[in-house]
Design a protein around this motif. Structure first.
Motif, PDB file in Angstrom:
ATOM      1  N   LEU A 159      -3.531 -19.883  16.615  1.00  0.00           N
ATOM      2  CA  LEU A 159      -2.188 -19.491  17.024  1.00  0.00           C
ATOM      3  C   LEU A 159      -2.226 -18.693  18.323  1.00  0.00           C
ATOM      4  O   LEU A 159      -1.375 -18.845  19.191  1.00  0.00           O
ATOM      5  N   ILE A 162      -2.325 -20.998  21.230  1.00  0.00           N
ATOM      6  CA  ILE A 162      -1.031 -21.654  21.467  1.00  0.00           C
ATOM      7  C   ILE A 162      -0.048 -20.691  22.112  1.00  0.00           C
ATOM      8  O   ILE A 162       0.666 -21.031  23.049  1.00  0.00           O
ATOM      9  N   LEU A 163      -0.014 -19.464  21.579  1.00  0.00           N
ATOM     10  CA  LEU A 163       0.935 -18.483  22.103  1.00  0.00           C
ATOM     11  C   LEU A 163       0.560 -18.067  23.517  1.00  0.00           C
ATOM     12  O   LEU A 163       1.421 -17.818  24.353  1.00  0.00           O
ATOM     13  N   GLY A 164      -0.755 -17.987  23.755  1.00  0.00           N
ATOM     14  CA  GLY A 164      -1.210 -17.364  24.993  1.00  0.00           C
ATOM     15  C   GLY A 164      -1.269 -18.272  26.207  1.00  0.00           C
ATOM     16  O   GLY A 164      -0.964 -17.844  27.310  1.00  0.00           O
ATOM     17  N   PRO A 166       0.488 -20.813  27.599  1.00  0.00           N
ATOM     18  CA  PRO A 166       1.584 -20.924  28.565  1.00  0.00           C
ATOM     19  C   PRO A 166       1.853 -19.629  29.310  1.00  0.00           C
ATOM     20  O   PRO A 166       2.249 -19.659  30.469  1.00  0.00           O
ATOM     21  N   ILE A 167       1.606 -18.481  28.647  1.00  0.00           N
ATOM     22  CA  ILE A 167       1.912 -17.213  29.306  1.00  0.00           C
ATOM     23  C   ILE A 167       0.864 -16.872  30.361  1.00  0.00           C
ATOM     24  O   ILE A 167       1.165 -16.275  31.385  1.00  0.00           O
TER      25      ILE A 167
ATOM     26  N   MET B 126       5.865 -24.694  31.225  1.00  0.00           N
ATOM     27  CA  MET B 126       5.568 -23.398  30.611  1.00  0.00           C
ATOM     28  C   MET B 126       6.681 -22.971  29.674  1.00  0.00           C
ATOM     29  O   MET B 126       6.431 -22.525  28.560  1.00  0.00           O
ATOM     30  N   ILE B 130       6.154 -22.432  25.753  1.00  0.00           N
ATOM     31  CA  ILE B 130       6.403 -21.119  25.155  1.00  0.00           C
ATOM     32  C   ILE B 130       7.330 -21.248  23.953  1.00  0.00           C
ATOM     33  O   ILE B 130       7.084 -20.692  22.885  1.00  0.00           O
ATOM     34  N   ALA B 133       5.606 -22.861  21.065  1.00  0.00           N
ATOM     35  CA  ALA B 133       4.777 -21.876  20.376  1.00  0.00           C
ATOM     36  C   ALA B 133       5.636 -20.951  19.521  1.00  0.00           C
ATOM     37  O   ALA B 133       5.250 -20.563  18.420  1.00  0.00           O
ATOM     38  N   TYR B 154       7.795 -11.821  20.141  1.00  0.00           N
ATOM     39  CA  TYR B 154       7.193 -12.842  21.009  1.00  0.00           C
ATOM     40  C   TYR B 154       8.221 -13.383  21.989  1.00  0.00           C
ATOM     41  O   TYR B 154       7.920 -13.613  23.160  1.00  0.00           O
TER      42      TYR B 154
END
Lengths: 220, 233
Positions: A159, A162-164, A166-167, B126, B130, B133, B154
């Motif tokens: 996870l 996945i979360l990280g 794109p950021i 992006m 995001i 996610a 988040y």
């Protein structure tokens, strides 16, 4: 207790824990070594551009692995204990500083092994060392916050990626771009400095967001 | 149907945008030709997406303040419809690009890989990743309150990180996409006065339509979660 004292006590606890459970630290080092060895065997001679790209990708994965465990290892009971004796901002700041330190060390090991196995195509090595340290600060800041978020969910490790991802894209793009200064690419006057300021501003905003948002994650 | 003035406005504006968009005169540019009319659809989708995401994050902040699950449902629904608008923006953009960019004589834009490297496309990818996610994160937490809280955190974190990036990346890469220095079609030199007459109403119309769809979704979910919500008070 004074928040600053809380912060230093928590930081000391993190470092002590790491030193007492050395297997995690050695595990990380072995992870770096085997990754680079695999790269060395599959890649052979790397051109500067490939070298640069692969370096940052390995940094990214090392960071995810190193930072992920900072929240995974906290058992529920211990979190409750922290909850009752510290403030959330002292807690998250101690995690951030600890992860930045850890990532800095991993970064140096990564650099040493990289140059040993894959050669050194940089023209100014020390500039590259500086840039990579700047990058590892940014990476560990973002992923500390994401580890805190992911620790509340199932399948935390995947996870986090996945979360990280794109950021982190813009930061990685800035870093790859900036590290080209160490490969004798000519830049417009002041352009590298601008990128450095941008990265520092991003870092600062991540710290601010972490301090503002962590208190909400913290209560269960 | 709950009739509200803005829903009627949305219908009227969209009728005007579609009819006017296809019939009113547009500047004749050699490269774009009549495809320029896609501006009324493609760019509006992105505007609507950003506006819906912004509403979503406002509800996330409200949730963090008040811990009212209604705000969580709203934040989720706005994010979902925003993502849908983003996908529509991608497909309209793909159609447009296949007429204007895909040039067999230009090797720089021959393959999918080279087109995806467009800064505007990276920003859009992006944003969609995001929010993808965000939904995965929501589904991997079972406890309702915790899910609401964690995903709100988040949402706020990712949104605030997304914005500087949308502003940074275009300055790092060369681009064929119009509107290099900021927001395409907002700049007064970018867009012909005749087109502005249709473009602004179209943006408003599509955004209102997105908001309308979202309110329907929200109402359905509020009914589904009625038990939990009434227990809360």
């Amino acid at each position: 207790m004074h928040p600053y004292k809380q912060f230093s006590a928590l930081l000391k606890k993190e470092i002590l824990l790491e030193l007492r459970q050395k297997h995690a630290l050695y595990g990380m080092m072995l992870y770096i070594a085997s990754t680079i060895f695999v790269l060395y065997l599959t890649l052979g001679d790397a051109e500067a551009e490939t070298w640069n790209a692969l370096f940052w990708i390995t940094q990214l994965f090392i960071c995810i692995n190193a930072v992920a465990k900072s929240f995974l290892q906290e058992a529920k009971g211990r979190m409750l204990y922290h909850f009752s004796i510290t403030t959330p901002s002292a807690f998250i700041l101690s995690k951030i500083v600890y992860n930045v330190l850890l990532m800095g060390i991993m970064n140096v090991i990564n650099l040493i092994l990289y140059t040993a196995f894959l050669g050194d195509p940089t023209t100014s090595f020390f500039a590259f060392v500086g840039i990579s340290l700047l990058g590892s600060i940014g990476l560990s800041l973002v992923f500390t916050m994401l580890a805190a978020i992911a620790s509340k969910a199932m399948q935390q490790a995947s996870l986090m990626a996945i979360l990280g991802f794109p950021i982190i894209i813009p930061q990685l793009m800035l870093l790859v771009r900036l590290s080209k200064t160490a490969f004798s690419e000519i830049f417009r006057d002041g352009a590298p400095l601008q990128v450095i300021f941008l990265l520092l501003a991003l870092d600062l905003s991540v710290i601010l967001l972490a301090v503002i948002l962590y208190p909400f994650l913290w209560k269960d | 149907m709950r009739i509200a003035w803005w829903k009627i406005a949305s219908i009227i504006l969209l009728c005007y945008a579609v009819v006017g968009g296809f019939l009113l005169p547009v500047p004749a540019l050699s490269q774009l030709g009549e495809t320029i009319r896609n501006l009324y659809f493609h760019v509006c989708m992105w505007f609507a997406m950003m506006i819906l995401f912004t509403i979503s994050i406002i509800h996330s902040i409200k949730y963090l303040n008040k811990s009212d699950l209604r705000h969580d449902i709203k934040a989720k629904s706005y994010a979902a419809v925003g993502t849908y608008m983003g996908l529509l923006g991608y497909s309209t953009g793909a159609i447009w690009a296949s007429f204007t960019w895909a040039d067999p004589n230009n090797p720089a834009y021959a393959s999918f890989g080279s087109i995806m490297r467009e800064p505007k496309l990276i920003g859009a990818a992006m944003a969609l990743l995001i929010y993808g996610a965000y939904f995965i994160l929501r589904n991997s937490i079972k406890d309702m309150d915790q899910r609401a809280r964690v995903s709100a955190v988040y949402n706020v974190f990712a949104y605030t990180m997304l914005f500087p990036s949308i502003w940074i990346i275009p300055r790092l890469l060369p681009s064929l996409h119009p509107g290099q220095e900021g927001n395409p079609a907002l700049n007064f030199n970018d867009i012909d006065a005749r087109m502005r007459m249709v473009f602004y109403p179209a943006v408003l119309g599509w955004t209102l339509l997105g908001a309308w769809i979202t309110t329907l979704k929200i109402r359905i979910e509020l009914i589904q979660e009625k038990k939990i919500l009434s227990n809360e008070k």
